[in-house]
Scaffold this motif. Structure first.
Motif, PDB file in Angstrom:
ATOM      1  N   ASP A  88       0.832  -1.206   0.000  1.00  0.00           N
ATOM      2  CA  ASP A  88       0.000   0.000   0.000  1.00  0.00           C
ATOM      3  C   ASP A  88       0.867   1.256   0.000  1.00  0.00           C
ATOM      4  O   ASP A  88       0.564   2.229  -0.681  1.00  0.00           O
ATOM      5  N   VAL A  89       1.961   1.233   0.758  1.00  0.00           N
ATOM      6  CA  VAL A  89       2.879   2.382   0.779  1.00  0.00           C
ATOM      7  C   VAL A  89       3.475   2.592  -0.606  1.00  0.00           C
ATOM      8  O   VAL A  89       3.536   3.720  -1.105  1.00  0.00           O
ATOM      9  N   ILE A  90       3.861   1.512  -1.251  1.00  0.00           N
ATOM     10  CA  ILE A  90       4.415   1.620  -2.602  1.00  0.00           C
ATOM     11  C   ILE A  90       3.358   2.130  -3.578  1.00  0.00           C
ATOM     12  O   ILE A  90       3.653   2.951  -4.451  1.00  0.00           O
ATOM     13  N   ALA A  91       2.096   1.709  -3.413  1.00  0.00           N
ATOM     14  CA  ALA A  91       1.021   2.186  -4.289  1.00  0.00           C
ATOM     15  C   ALA A  91       0.786   3.681  -4.104  1.00  0.00           C
ATOM     16  O   ALA A  91       0.458   4.388  -5.054  1.00  0.00           O
ATOM     17  N   VAL A  92       0.975   4.184  -2.886  1.00  0.00           N
ATOM     18  CA  VAL A  92       0.740   5.601  -2.607  1.00  0.00           C
ATOM     19  C   VAL A  92       1.949   6.442  -3.009  1.00  0.00           C
ATOM     20  O   VAL A  92       1.832   7.433  -3.722  1.00  0.00           O
ATOM     21  N   LEU A  93       3.141   6.062  -2.533  1.00  0.00           N
ATOM     22  CA  LEU A  93       4.336   6.876  -2.738  1.00  0.00           C
ATOM     23  C   LEU A  93       5.141   6.503  -3.977  1.00  0.00           C
ATOM     24  O   LEU A  93       5.970   7.288  -4.427  1.00  0.00           O
ATOM     25  N   GLY A  94       4.943   5.278  -4.471  1.00  0.00           N
ATOM     26  CA  GLY A  94       5.752   4.804  -5.577  1.00  0.00           C
ATOM     27  C   GLY A  94       7.095   4.266  -5.116  1.00  0.00           C
ATOM     28  O   GLY A  94       7.986   4.014  -5.919  1.00  0.00           O
ATOM     29  N   ARG A  95       7.257   4.103  -3.800  1.00  0.00           N
ATOM     30  CA  ARG A  95       8.486   3.593  -3.204  1.00  0.00           C
ATOM     31  C   ARG A  95       8.169   3.081  -1.803  1.00  0.00           C
ATOM     32  O   ARG A  95       7.115   3.391  -1.252  1.00  0.00           O
ATOM     33  N   PRO A  96       9.080   2.311  -1.206  1.00  0.00           N
ATOM     34  CA  PRO A  96       8.833   1.823   0.153  1.00  0.00           C
ATOM     35  C   PRO A  96       8.958   2.937   1.191  1.00  0.00           C
ATOM     36  O   PRO A  96       9.498   4.011   0.908  1.00  0.00           O
ATOM     37  N   PHE A  97       8.476   2.665   2.390  1.00  0.00           N
ATOM     38  CA  PHE A  97       8.563   3.594   3.517  1.00  0.00           C
ATOM     39  C   PHE A  97      10.030   3.765   3.906  1.00  0.00           C
ATOM     40  O   PHE A  97      10.768   2.799   4.030  1.00  0.00           O
ATOM     41  N   LYS A  98      10.463   5.009   4.071  1.00  0.00           N
ATOM     42  CA  LYS A  98      11.848   5.308   4.453  1.00  0.00           C
ATOM     43  C   LYS A  98      11.824   6.118   5.741  1.00  0.00           C
ATOM     44  O   LYS A  98      11.509   7.304   5.736  1.00  0.00           O
ATOM     45  N   GLN A  99      12.180   5.465   6.843  1.00  0.00           N
ATOM     46  CA  GLN A  99      12.214   6.158   8.123  1.00  0.00           C
ATOM     47  C   GLN A  99      13.393   7.120   8.143  1.00  0.00           C
ATOM     48  O   GLN A  99      14.513   6.767   7.811  1.00  0.00           O
ATOM     49  N   ARG A 100      13.135   8.348   8.533  1.00  0.00           N
ATOM     50  CA  ARG A 100      14.197   9.348   8.664  1.00  0.00           C
ATOM     51  C   ARG A 100      14.747   9.291  10.084  1.00  0.00           C
ATOM     52  O   ARG A 100      14.054   8.929  11.017  1.00  0.00           O
ATOM     53  N   GLU A 101      15.992   9.690  10.231  1.00  0.00           N
ATOM     54  CA  GLU A 101      16.554   9.770  11.569  1.00  0.00           C
ATOM     55  C   GLU A 101      15.977  10.989  12.266  1.00  0.00           C
ATOM     56  O   GLU A 101      15.823  12.048  11.662  1.00  0.00           O
ATOM     57  N   ALA A 102      15.653  10.821  13.540  1.00  0.00           N
ATOM     58  CA  ALA A 102      15.119  11.940  14.316  1.00  0.00           C
ATOM     59  C   ALA A 102      16.206  12.999  14.472  1.00  0.00           C
ATOM     60  O   ALA A 102      17.383  12.687  14.644  1.00  0.00           O
ATOM     61  N   LEU A 103      15.794  14.240  14.376  1.00  0.00           N
ATOM     62  CA  LEU A 103      16.739  15.333  14.565  1.00  0.00           C
ATOM     63  C   LEU A 103      16.974  15.520  16.060  1.00  0.00           C
ATOM     64  O   LEU A 103      16.042  15.717  16.834  1.00  0.00           O
ATOM     65  N   ALA A 104      18.197  15.431  16.443  1.00  0.00           N
ATOM     66  CA  ALA A 104      18.539  15.596  17.849  1.00  0.00           C
ATOM     67  C   ALA A 104      19.427  16.822  18.009  1.00  0.00           C
ATOM     68  O   ALA A 104      20.323  17.066  17.208  1.00  0.00           O
ATOM     69  N   ARG A 105      19.135  17.601  19.036  1.00  0.00           N
ATOM     70  CA  ARG A 105      19.985  18.759  19.320  1.00  0.00           C
ATOM     71  C   ARG A 105      21.147  18.308  20.198  1.00  0.00           C
ATOM     72  O   ARG A 105      20.967  17.518  21.117  1.00  0.00           O
ATOM     73  N   PRO A 106      22.324  18.826  19.954  1.00  0.00           N
ATOM     74  CA  PRO A 106      23.451  18.476  20.807  1.00  0.00           C
ATOM     75  C   PRO A 106      23.226  18.993  22.234  1.00  0.00           C
ATOM     76  O   PRO A 106      22.609  20.036  22.434  1.00  0.00           O
ATOM     77  N   ASP A 107      23.727  18.238  23.197  1.00  0.00           N
ATOM     78  CA  ASP A 107      23.546  18.632  24.594  1.00  0.00           C
ATOM     79  C   ASP A 107      24.266  19.930  24.924  1.00  0.00           C
ATOM     80  O   ASP A 107      23.854  20.672  25.806  1.00  0.00           O
ATOM     81  N   ASN A 108      25.332  20.211  24.221  1.00  0.00           N
ATOM     82  CA  ASN A 108      26.120  21.398  24.538  1.00  0.00           C
ATOM     83  C   ASN A 108      25.780  22.585  23.644  1.00  0.00           C
ATOM     84  O   ASN A 108      26.592  23.479  23.472  1.00  0.00           O
ATOM     85  N   GLU A 109      24.573  22.608  23.093  1.00  0.00           N
ATOM     86  CA  GLU A 109      24.172  23.698  22.203  1.00  0.00           C
ATOM     87  C   GLU A 109      24.128  25.013  22.984  1.00  0.00           C
ATOM     88  O   GLU A 109      23.553  25.092  24.062  1.00  0.00           O
ATOM     89  N   GLU A 110      24.754  26.022  22.430  1.00  0.00           N
ATOM     90  CA  GLU A 110      24.788  27.325  23.084  1.00  0.00           C
ATOM     91  C   GLU A 110      23.815  28.272  22.406  1.00  0.00           C
ATOM     92  O   GLU A 110      23.548  28.161  21.219  1.00  0.00           O
ATOM     93  N   ILE A 111      23.300  29.209  23.172  1.00  0.00           N
ATOM     94  CA  ILE A 111      22.390  30.223  22.644  1.00  0.00           C
ATOM     95  C   ILE A 111      23.204  31.499  22.453  1.00  0.00           C
ATOM     96  O   ILE A 111      23.925  31.931  23.361  1.00  0.00           O
ATOM     97  N   ASP A 112      23.063  32.103  21.271  1.00  0.00           N
ATOM     98  CA  ASP A 112      23.823  33.331  21.013  1.00  0.00           C
ATOM     99  C   ASP A 112      23.268  34.467  21.869  1.00  0.00           C
ATOM    100  O   ASP A 112      22.171  34.401  22.420  1.00  0.00           O
ATOM    101  N   ASP A 113      24.036  35.559  22.006  1.00  0.00           N
ATOM    102  CA  ASP A 113      23.687  36.666  22.895  1.00  0.00           C
ATOM    103  C   ASP A 113      22.379  37.350  22.506  1.00  0.00           C
ATOM    104  O   ASP A 113      21.585  37.720  23.365  1.00  0.00           O
ATOM    105  N   LEU A 114      22.142  37.509  21.206  1.00  0.00           N
ATOM    106  CA  LEU A 114      20.924  38.174  20.746  1.00  0.00           C
ATOM    107  C   LEU A 114      19.682  37.356  21.114  1.00  0.00           C
ATOM    108  O   LEU A 114      18.686  37.891  21.603  1.00  0.00           O
TER     109      LEU A 114
END
Length: 133
Positions: A88-114
């Motif tokens: 069914d996924v192939i019938a809808v998309l024309g290709r198999p389901f492709k799970q994307r990697e979840a976007l993870a923020r680094p633990d040490n991400e800094e916030i700029d001054d502004l």
């Protein structure tokens, strides 16, 4: 005396899958519960696992959103959350389901001054948890 059928009668939804639909059924319409548009049955997708029906555009968006989330291992039905068959996924998309990697923020991400200045000016700390609201 033959009874007249009112012209405003709504057609019944056929229970057959897409391969079993007759030419009469292909001319009928149903309301897609995702977009609330009237869609002809030949422009719809019937999911084989659960027999739920949706318009192809909404079903495509639903599966692509699940892929992009990085959380879904397989596509699921938007109504009952049953796993959608790979065919069914192939019938809808024309290709198999492709799970994307979840976007993870680094633990040490800094916030700029502004950004930090804006947060301090526009938000206040929550007295219960300390996060800024």
């Amino acid at each position: 005396m033959p009874s007249a059928t009112p012209s405003t009668a709504t057609p019944t939804l056929p229970m057959e899958t897409g391969t079993q639909a007759t030419s009469l059924h292909k001319q009928q319409q149903f309301v897609c519960y995702m977009c609330c548009d009237k869609v002809s049955t030949n422009e719809s997708i019937i999911l084989t696992a659960c027999n739920h029906r949706g318009c192809k555009a909404c079903t495509t968006k639903w599966i692509q959103k699940q892929e992009g989330s990085g959380q879904a291992i397989t596509a699921t039905c938007p109504y009952c959350r049953a796993s959608i068959d790979d065919n069914d996924v192939i019938a809808v998309l024309g290709r198999p389901f492709k799970q994307r990697e979840a976007l993870a923020r680094p633990d040490n991400e800094e916030i700029d001054d502004l950004t930090l200045q804006w947060l301090n000016d526009q938000t206040t700390p929550c007295p219960g948890c300390g996060s800024r609201v």
